[in-house]
Design a protein around this motif. Sequence first.
Motif, PDB file in Angstrom:
ATOM      1  N   GLU A   1      -6.478  -5.394  -5.102  1.00 54.39           N
ATOM      2  CA  GLU A   1      -6.380  -5.055  -3.676  1.00 54.39           C
ATOM      3  C   GLU A   1      -6.400  -3.539  -3.482  1.00 54.39           C
ATOM      4  O   GLU A   1      -7.063  -3.034  -2.576  1.00 54.39           O
ATOM      5  CB  GLU A   1      -5.099  -5.651  -3.087  1.00 54.39           C
TER       6      GLU A   1
ATOM      7  N   ASP B   1      -9.195  -1.548  -1.393  1.00 53.70           N
ATOM      8  CA  ASP B   1      -8.759  -0.695  -0.280  1.00 53.70           C
ATOM      9  C   ASP B   1      -9.223   0.753  -0.457  1.00 53.70           C
ATOM     10  O   ASP B   1      -9.453   1.464   0.517  1.00 53.70           O
ATOM     11  CB  ASP B   1      -7.236  -0.712  -0.137  1.00 53.70           C
TER      12      ASP B   1
ATOM     13  N   ARG C   1      -0.004   4.079  -4.623  1.00 55.52           N
ATOM     14  CA  ARG C   1      -0.134   2.724  -4.081  1.00 55.52           C
ATOM     15  C   ARG C   1       0.534   1.692  -5.004  1.00 55.52           C
ATOM     16  O   ARG C   1       1.148   0.734  -4.536  1.00 55.52           O
ATOM     17  CB  ARG C   1      -1.605   2.360  -3.875  1.00 55.52           C
TER      18      ARG C   1
END
Length: 138
Positions: free
Chosen positions: A77, A81, A27
């Motif tokens: 974030e 997530d 990510r």
Amino acid sequence: MSQQKVVLLLGSNLGEQKKNIELALQRISDAGNNISQTSEFLMSDPVEFVSSNIFCNIAAVIFTHLSPIQLLDCIKEIEIDMGRVNDSKVSGGYTDRVIDIDIIKYNELNFKSERLEIPHSKHLFERDFSRILLKDFI
């Protein structure tokens, strides 16, 4: 902004820890950051809180165009997530977590705000597992 060299520490003590860390690294890369180096995984006991869940940790060197605060927003974030619900700055203490991503160094920058301190002094000077992981990165 040119590419900035950043050292991160990632840890997980819930679920499939290594897979959680690998997903977080993916990510981070997907967000436009270049991962140039990672350490070996290191298993360690929780620090500053009690848990029966052992941590899996890794250090990573990335190159990013993001400012320190933009990078912090990006990694927070990712943590959310991936299912992290308690941030230690918000909750006032440490708890078990699916993923934890800390910015340890950002070039040679010295920066301190309510949300972020660079360099991350606890990891650099107080935590044994961090010193082991960071020995080749700092």
